[in-house]
Write a protein that holds these residues in place. Structure first.
Motif, PDB file in Angstrom:
ATOM      1  N   LYS A   1       0.824  -1.200   0.000  1.00 41.87           N
ATOM      2  CA  LYS A   1       0.000   0.000   0.000  1.00 41.87           C
ATOM      3  C   LYS A   1       0.866   1.261   0.000  1.00 41.87           C
ATOM      4  CE  LYS A   1      -3.805  -2.281   2.433  1.00 41.87           C
ATOM      5  NZ  LYS A   1      -4.643  -2.395   1.252  1.00 41.87           N
TER       6      LYS A   1
ATOM      7  N   SER B   1      10.044  -2.142 -11.187  1.00 40.19           N
ATOM      8  CA  SER B   1       9.076  -1.714 -10.190  1.00 40.19           C
ATOM      9  C   SER B   1       9.727  -1.628  -8.812  1.00 40.19           C
ATOM     10  CB  SER B   1       7.893  -2.689 -10.143  1.00 40.19           C
ATOM     11  OG  SER B   1       6.936  -2.298  -9.188  1.00 40.19           O
TER      12      SER B   1
ATOM     13  N   HIS C   1       0.447  -4.297  -6.872  1.00 38.59           N
ATOM     14  CA  HIS C   1      -0.246  -3.074  -6.476  1.00 38.59           C
ATOM     15  C   HIS C   1      -1.197  -2.659  -7.597  1.00 38.59           C
ATOM     16  CE1 HIS C   1       2.250  -0.739  -9.268  1.00 38.59           C
ATOM     17  NE2 HIS C   1       3.252  -1.504  -8.878  1.00 38.59           N
ATOM     18  N   HIS C   2      -1.978  -1.613  -7.345  1.00 39.03           N
ATOM     19  CA  HIS C   2      -2.992  -1.169  -8.306  1.00 39.03           C
ATOM     20  C   HIS C   2      -2.674   0.178  -8.940  1.00 39.03           C
ATOM     21  CE1 HIS C   2      -6.198  -4.243  -7.776  1.00 39.03           C
ATOM     22  NE2 HIS C   2      -5.561  -4.439  -6.646  1.00 39.03           N
ATOM     23  N   GLN C   3      -1.477   0.697  -8.736  1.00 34.07           N
ATOM     24  CA  GLN C   3      -1.109   1.964  -9.355  1.00 34.07           C
ATOM     25  C   GLN C   3      -0.961   1.794 -10.863  1.00 34.07           C
ATOM     26  OE1 GLN C   3      -0.409   1.228  -6.391  1.00 34.07           O
ATOM     27  NE2 GLN C   3      -0.612   3.070  -5.153  1.00 34.07           N
ATOM     28  N   PRO C   4      -1.199   2.863 -11.640  1.00 35.94           N
ATOM     29  CA  PRO C   4      -1.039   2.796 -13.094  1.00 35.94           C
ATOM     30  C   PRO C   4       0.393   2.452 -13.487  1.00 35.94           C
ATOM     31  CG  PRO C   4      -2.247   4.770 -12.464  1.00 35.94           C
ATOM     32  CD  PRO C   4      -1.694   4.184 -11.199  1.00 35.94           C
TER      33      PRO C   4
ATOM     34  N   GLN D   1       3.544   3.020 -16.012  1.00 31.29           N
ATOM     35  CA  GLN D   1       4.111   4.011 -16.917  1.00 31.29           C
ATOM     36  C   GLN D   1       4.787   3.301 -18.080  1.00 31.29           C
ATOM     37  OE1 GLN D   1       7.011   6.660 -15.208  1.00 31.29           O
ATOM     38  NE2 GLN D   1       7.506   7.632 -17.168  1.00 31.29           N
TER      39      GLN D   1
ATOM     40  N   LYS E   1       2.506   4.488  -1.114  1.00 35.78           N
ATOM     41  CA  LYS E   1       2.117   5.464  -2.129  1.00 35.78           C
ATOM     42  C   LYS E   1       3.235   5.745  -3.114  1.00 35.78           C
ATOM     43  CE  LYS E   1      -1.230   7.820   0.843  1.00 35.78           C
ATOM     44  NZ  LYS E   1      -1.627   9.119   1.469  1.00 35.78           N
ATOM     45  N   ASP E   2       4.461   5.405  -2.758  1.00 34.70           N
ATOM     46  CA  ASP E   2       5.600   5.714  -3.607  1.00 34.70           C
ATOM     47  C   ASP E   2       5.928   4.597  -4.589  1.00 34.70           C
ATOM     48  OD1 ASP E   2       5.990   8.163  -2.342  1.00 34.70           O
ATOM     49  OD2 ASP E   2       7.166   7.232  -0.748  1.00 34.70           O
TER      50      ASP E   2
ATOM     51  N   PHE F   1       5.893   2.227  -7.850  1.00 32.52           N
ATOM     52  CA  PHE F   1       5.707   2.534  -9.265  1.00 32.52           C
ATOM     53  C   PHE F   1       6.081   1.309 -10.085  1.00 32.52           C
ATOM     54  CE2 PHE F   1      10.180   3.140  -8.602  1.00 32.52           C
ATOM     55  CZ  PHE F   1      10.765   2.731  -9.778  1.00 32.52           C
TER      56      PHE F   1
END
Length: 236
Positions: A3, A104, A207-210, A212, A5-6, A8
């Motif tokens: 979880k 990642s 994770h569920h972040q987009p 790039q 936030k950083d 990627f």
């Protein structure tokens, strides 16, 4: 699932046959990588190996603010390569001349597949590696070749993200057709799926972040590129 936030994830897809590696690419390899490259007799496989290690080192070096040639790697007990003393994960995949690179800050696995298999080959692989429910789904499919390719890349990408090895584990990756996640070893992995140049590519992340999407210029501006690179189209 992380979880943070950083976290990627970055993804690059390219065609190795349209790219000329710079002259200093070989010099950036470790002794072990040079030995492995020297043992590859297939010209395309050798080209893929050199280019993949060059691009990987270039991008990781940029992210870590470190000279690419100084990066050190090791293999886990399951055989997965990892960076020494760095909190970044990576994964590589290739099929034909297509090369995929994922980087990642969390678990990541990528698989690209361009081979079009005959129905008889699909049936044998399905019987050996897929569950009875997955075999039934393929039997009812109007596009069994496409759906098998999709399912196979999902399973391999998840297992590569897990790092526990692919052998004997394919049937344990569970995925429902149309779902954006898959499960293995009680962990859920987010799936990102694309089509490009007749190939299927699946990226699995923790994770569920987009994600790039990178260009070759993001990794190595000095590369000589002879033709347009593959474009990724997200599956509906």
């Amino acid at each position: 699932m992380s979880k943070n936030k950083d976290i990627f994830t970055e993804l690059l897809i390219c065609d190795a046959m349209t790219i000329n590696s710079p002259e200093d690419a070989y010099n950036q390899l470790s002794i072990a990588e040079k030995q492995r490259l020297g043992a590859i007799t297939n010209i395309l496989q050798a080209r893929l190996f050199l280019l993949s290690r060059y691009l990987l080192r270039q991008r990781l070096g940029s992210l870590l603010n470190q000279a690419p040639a100084t990066l050190s790697f090791y293999h886990t007990p399951k055989g997965k390569p990892e960076l020494v003393s760095a909190a970044l994960r990576f994964n590589l995949s290739h099929s034909g001349s297509l090369l995929a690179l994922a980087i990642s800050s969390d678990a990541v696995g990528v698989d690209v597949e361009s081979r079009v298999l005959a129905p008889e080959r699909i049936a044998r692989l399905a019987q050996r590696y897929l569950t009875s429910e997955e075999q039934q789904w393929l039997a009812q499919s109007r596009q069994p070749g496409h759906d098998f390719q999709q399912l196979w890349t999902i399973k391999e990408a998840v297992l590569k993200a897990d790092g526990g090895g692919i052998a004997n584990n394919l049937h344990q990756v569970t995925w429902q057709p149309g779902s954006t996640s898959a499960c293995f070893n009680h962990h859920d992995y987010r799936l990102h799926r694309w089509q490009t140049a007749g190939a299927t590519l699946t990226l699995a992340t923790g994770h569920h972040q987009p994600v790039q999407l990178l260009s070759l210029a993001d990794c190595a501006p000095a590369l000589e590129i002879n033709s347009p690179q593959p474009n990724l189209a997200i599956n509906p």
